[in-house]
Scaffold this motif. Structure first.
Motif, PDB file in Angstrom:
ATOM      1  N   LYS A 100      71.933   4.418  93.989  1.00  0.00           N
ATOM      2  CA  LYS A 100      72.730   5.299  93.125  1.00  0.00           C
ATOM      3  C   LYS A 100      73.465   4.523  92.042  1.00  0.00           C
ATOM      4  O   LYS A 100      73.840   5.069  91.014  1.00  0.00           O
ATOM      5  CB  LYS A 100      73.730   6.091  93.965  1.00  0.00           C
ATOM      6  CG  LYS A 100      74.782   5.231  94.666  1.00  0.00           C
ATOM      7  CD  LYS A 100      75.743   6.075  95.464  1.00  0.00           C
ATOM      8  CE  LYS A 100      76.773   5.200  96.170  1.00  0.00           C
ATOM      9  NZ  LYS A 100      77.770   5.997  96.914  1.00  0.00           N
ATOM     10  N   PHE A 101      73.663   3.226  92.262  1.00  0.00           N
ATOM     11  CA  PHE A 101      74.434   2.426  91.317  1.00  0.00           C
ATOM     12  C   PHE A 101      73.606   1.962  90.126  1.00  0.00           C
ATOM     13  O   PHE A 101      74.130   1.385  89.202  1.00  0.00           O
ATOM     14  CB  PHE A 101      75.057   1.223  92.027  1.00  0.00           C
ATOM     15  CG  PHE A 101      76.038   1.624  93.088  1.00  0.00           C
ATOM     16  CD1 PHE A 101      77.307   2.072  92.742  1.00  0.00           C
ATOM     17  CD2 PHE A 101      75.687   1.584  94.423  1.00  0.00           C
ATOM     18  CE1 PHE A 101      78.213   2.450  93.721  1.00  0.00           C
ATOM     19  CE2 PHE A 101      76.593   1.967  95.401  1.00  0.00           C
ATOM     20  CZ  PHE A 101      77.855   2.404  95.044  1.00  0.00           C
ATOM     21  N   THR A 102      72.264   2.172  90.190  1.00  0.00           N
ATOM     22  CA  THR A 102      71.435   1.791  89.046  1.00  0.00           C
ATOM     23  C   THR A 102      71.128   2.998  88.153  1.00  0.00           C
ATOM     24  O   THR A 102      70.214   2.943  87.345  1.00  0.00           O
ATOM     25  CB  THR A 102      70.119   1.135  89.504  1.00  0.00           C
ATOM     26  OG1 THR A 102      69.418   2.030  90.375  1.00  0.00           O
ATOM     27  CG2 THR A 102      70.383  -0.177  90.198  1.00  0.00           C
ATOM     28  N   GLU A 161      62.840  -6.115  92.256  1.00  0.00           N
ATOM     29  CA  GLU A 161      63.846  -5.073  92.497  1.00  0.00           C
ATOM     30  C   GLU A 161      65.219  -5.579  92.099  1.00  0.00           C
ATOM     31  O   GLU A 161      65.587  -6.718  92.411  1.00  0.00           O
ATOM     32  CB  GLU A 161      63.850  -4.645  93.967  1.00  0.00           C
ATOM     33  CG  GLU A 161      62.724  -3.697  94.316  1.00  0.00           C
ATOM     34  CD  GLU A 161      62.942  -3.021  95.659  1.00  0.00           C
ATOM     35  OE1 GLU A 161      64.118  -2.926  96.106  1.00  0.00           O
ATOM     36  OE2 GLU A 161      61.950  -2.602  96.268  1.00  0.00           O
ATOM     37  N   ILE A 162      65.996  -4.711  91.461  1.00  0.00           N
ATOM     38  CA  ILE A 162      67.314  -5.110  90.963  1.00  0.00           C
ATOM     39  C   ILE A 162      68.368  -4.777  92.015  1.00  0.00           C
ATOM     40  O   ILE A 162      68.644  -3.615  92.298  1.00  0.00           O
ATOM     41  CB  ILE A 162      67.624  -4.400  89.630  1.00  0.00           C
ATOM     42  CG1 ILE A 162      66.573  -4.754  88.585  1.00  0.00           C
ATOM     43  CG2 ILE A 162      69.017  -4.781  89.147  1.00  0.00           C
ATOM     44  CD1 ILE A 162      66.404  -6.236  88.332  1.00  0.00           C
ATOM     45  N   GLU A 163      68.926  -5.839  92.596  1.00  0.00           N
ATOM     46  CA  GLU A 163      69.954  -5.661  93.637  1.00  0.00           C
ATOM     47  C   GLU A 163      71.330  -5.470  93.027  1.00  0.00           C
ATOM     48  O   GLU A 163      72.129  -4.672  93.507  1.00  0.00           O
ATOM     49  CB  GLU A 163      69.967  -6.876  94.563  1.00  0.00           C
ATOM     50  CG  GLU A 163      70.969  -6.775  95.699  1.00  0.00           C
ATOM     51  CD  GLU A 163      70.870  -7.964  96.652  1.00  0.00           C
ATOM     52  OE1 GLU A 163      71.926  -8.378  97.154  1.00  0.00           O
ATOM     53  OE2 GLU A 163      69.753  -8.457  96.877  1.00  0.00           O
ATOM     54  N   ASP A 164      71.617  -6.234  91.957  1.00  0.00           N
ATOM     55  CA  ASP A 164      72.913  -6.103  91.311  1.00  0.00           C
ATOM     56  C   ASP A 164      72.810  -6.595  89.872  1.00  0.00           C
ATOM     57  O   ASP A 164      71.713  -6.912  89.381  1.00  0.00           O
ATOM     58  CB  ASP A 164      74.018  -6.844  92.081  1.00  0.00           C
ATOM     59  CG  ASP A 164      73.755  -8.338  92.207  1.00  0.00           C
ATOM     60  OD1 ASP A 164      72.998  -8.886  91.382  1.00  0.00           O
ATOM     61  OD2 ASP A 164      74.303  -8.971  93.123  1.00  0.00           O
ATOM     62  N   VAL A 165      73.956  -6.675  89.204  1.00  0.00           N
ATOM     63  CA  VAL A 165      73.983  -7.009  87.781  1.00  0.00           C
ATOM     64  C   VAL A 165      73.456  -8.414  87.502  1.00  0.00           C
ATOM     65  O   VAL A 165      72.912  -8.687  86.422  1.00  0.00           O
ATOM     66  CB  VAL A 165      75.416  -6.836  87.226  1.00  0.00           C
ATOM     67  CG1 VAL A 165      76.365  -7.871  87.808  1.00  0.00           C
ATOM     68  CG2 VAL A 165      75.436  -6.881  85.706  1.00  0.00           C
ATOM     69  N   GLU A 182      76.039   3.593  85.405  1.00  0.00           N
ATOM     70  CA  GLU A 182      77.181   4.309  85.996  1.00  0.00           C
ATOM     71  C   GLU A 182      78.181   3.330  86.598  1.00  0.00           C
ATOM     72  O   GLU A 182      79.384   3.525  86.526  1.00  0.00           O
ATOM     73  CB  GLU A 182      76.690   5.281  87.081  1.00  0.00           C
ATOM     74  CG  GLU A 182      75.865   6.454  86.568  1.00  0.00           C
ATOM     75  CD  GLU A 182      76.723   7.552  85.966  1.00  0.00           C
ATOM     76  OE1 GLU A 182      77.962   7.471  86.081  1.00  0.00           O
ATOM     77  OE2 GLU A 182      76.160   8.482  85.369  1.00  0.00           O
ATOM     78  N   GLU A 183      77.689   2.263  87.214  1.00  0.00           N
ATOM     79  CA  GLU A 183      78.538   1.259  87.853  1.00  0.00           C
ATOM     80  C   GLU A 183      78.191  -0.117  87.303  1.00  0.00           C
ATOM     81  O   GLU A 183      77.014  -0.508  87.274  1.00  0.00           O
ATOM     82  CB  GLU A 183      78.354   1.264  89.381  1.00  0.00           C
ATOM     83  CG  GLU A 183      78.750   2.581  90.055  1.00  0.00           C
ATOM     84  CD  GLU A 183      80.248   2.818  90.029  1.00  0.00           C
ATOM     85  OE1 GLU A 183      80.990   1.842  89.834  1.00  0.00           O
ATOM     86  OE2 GLU A 183      80.655   3.967  90.228  1.00  0.00           O
ATOM     87  N   GLY A 184      79.223  -0.860  86.870  1.00  0.00           N
ATOM     88  CA  GLY A 184      79.000  -2.137  86.214  1.00  0.00           C
ATOM     89  C   GLY A 184      78.356  -3.185  87.102  1.00  0.00           C
ATOM     90  O   GLY A 184      77.627  -4.049  86.625  1.00  0.00           O
TER      91      GLY A 184
END
Length: 442
Positions: free
Chosen positions: A3-5, A34-38, A79-81
């Motif tokens: 949901k954060f991506t 796959e993108i785990e975080d920023v 949505e989320e940095g």
């Protein structure tokens, strides 16, 4: 899908816009990773040719590919940095400020983050107790630095006790791993009376100094004791005599660090000097203000910036202002000094400084950033506040005009019947506010 991506915006004219990526889509992968975080996101974008996989709300995926400059922003806003959930704290620290919050406040104020990624992004401090092997590998892979570490003590048994976590005692092994990987760090010690001070503080400073230069600096801050400590371990606040001894202890280590490495390394936060009734150290002691966000050197930097701005400012013969500054006990003496300096140059600029007592959290809390709107209103009501009320921006939630207790700046202004000026955290901004220049008066 994470949901954060979820993509919030697509910048017009950007590469993503030209591909047809839309707000509401989800980023799935870049270059088939796959993108785990920023950090995954920016690491994968640092290529001349990228492949982006995006999914819509129904889960249907599309791929886009193209050339770009390695540092080019493709135009996605999320949505989320962080592009991931924040890691919460697994400790039950005896000094935790959140455990000393009153009930009934907004839910976000009770969330305890302990995420090393926020060290790099926002300057947060983390204990490393929830770090897994994968997390260390990612720090090493992406060269995330500096990592700000809440150390508190390097004594393994004492750290387990203070953090109420049986895994907290391996801190020196973790720091040595980051040291060996040449990851820059900063350390923090929240000092608790008769627990991690005295000989224990000497041990901690010595251990962290042995990790220089990767451990760039460390700060020593006093435990903030609110009136909401029922059910928590009793810890006495530090008094003037205590503060004098702690400053002397830190100065001893500063001399050792200067002799060995040419830096002061360890520094006392501004509260210690207020409690000890000592002047703040000269600017050179702060080694470039590495620990500024931790309340170390804020008063000295404000003084230096203000005096420089005052010297450079031309005389305005027709300016006439009557201000009130509302602030906490820690900053009040400095505000009075700087207001008096301003009045020497501008005879018709008069400023009254009002120290707001922290009734909400208790009088032992002296920083302006924890003053609530209700305390501000209750203690200023009925006073002659002049033409304008000046408050520091750190009284408010980041990016908003709301105090910790959800009172708004507009409500304060309406109740007190006076314009409220929010002053940013620099000496130049303070001078402009005193002169009315932030309103375009000059």
């Amino acid at each position: 899908m994470n949901k954060f991506t979820k993509i919030k915006e697509v910048t017009k004219g950007s590469l993503a816009d030209s591909w047809g990526i839309c707000p509401g889509d989800f980023l799935v992968a870049i270059n088939d990773v796959e993108i785990e975080d920023v950090f995954d996101y920016y690491y994968q974008l640092d290529n001349l040719y990228v492949t982006i996989t995006v999914a819509n709300e129904e889960g249907e995926t599309k791929q886009y590919a193209g050339e770009k400059d390695p540092d080019e922003d493709i135009g996605l806003v999320f949505e989320e940095g962080l592009l991931d959930d924040y890691k919460s704290c697994s400790n039950k620290c005896i000094f935790c400020f959140i455990d000393q919050m009153p009930p009934g406040m907004r839910e976000t104020l009770y969330f305890k983050d302990d995420d090393t990624r926020l060290s790099f992004l926002q300057g947060n401090y983390a204990t490393l107790t929830n770090m897994k092997e994968k997390d260390f590998e990612r720090i090493e892979k992406y060269r995330l630095a500096p990592i700000n570490v809440s150390v508190h003590t390097t004594n393994p048994e004492l750290r387990c006790e203070m953090l109420n976590n049986r895994f907290a005692g391996k801190i020196m092994d973790q720091l040595k791993r980051l040291y060996d990987s040449e990851i820059e760090m900063n350390g923090q010690v929240v000092l608790c009376k008769d627990i991690n001070d005295k000989d224990e503080l000497d041990r901690t400073i010595g251990d962290l100094l042995s990790l220089y230069p990767q451990m760039q600096s460390m700060s020593v801050v006093p435990l903030g004791v609110t009136k909401y400590r029922e059910g928590l371990r009793h810890i006495e606040p530090y008094n003037k005599e205590d503060a004098l001894k702690i400053i002397a202890q830190i100065e001893k280590w500063q001399s050792i660090a200067m002799e060995k490495h040419g830096v002061h390394f360890v520094q006392a936060s501004d509260e210690w000097y207020l409690t000890a009734e000592l002047p703040f150290p000269e600017e050179s002691v702060y080694d470039g203000y590495i620990q500024l966000e931790n309340g170390v050197g804020m008063m000295r930097l404000l003084h230096e910036e203000f005096m420089y701005a005052l010297e450079c400012e031309r005389i305005h013969p027709f300016i006439k202002k009557k201000n009130t500054i509302a602030t906490g006990k820690l900053a009040a003496p400095m505000m009075e000094e700087l207001s008096a300096e301003c009045n020497k140059k501008y005879k018709n600029v008069h400023t009254n400084v009002v120290t707001i007592r922290n009734d909400f959290f208790g009088e032992t809390i002296t920083v302006s950033g924890l003053i609530t709107g209700k305390d501000l209103i209750n203690q200023l009501k009925g006073r002659d506040l002049g033409d304008r009320l000046l408050i520091p921006i750190n009284m408010l939630r980041s990016g908003e005009e709301t105090f910790l207790d959800d009172v708004t700046v507009s409500e304060v202004s309406e109740t007190l019947q006076i314009p409220v000026v929010i002053v940013k955290s620099s000496g130049d901004c303070l001078l402009k506010a005193l002169l009315g220049k932030e309103q375009g008066d000059l």
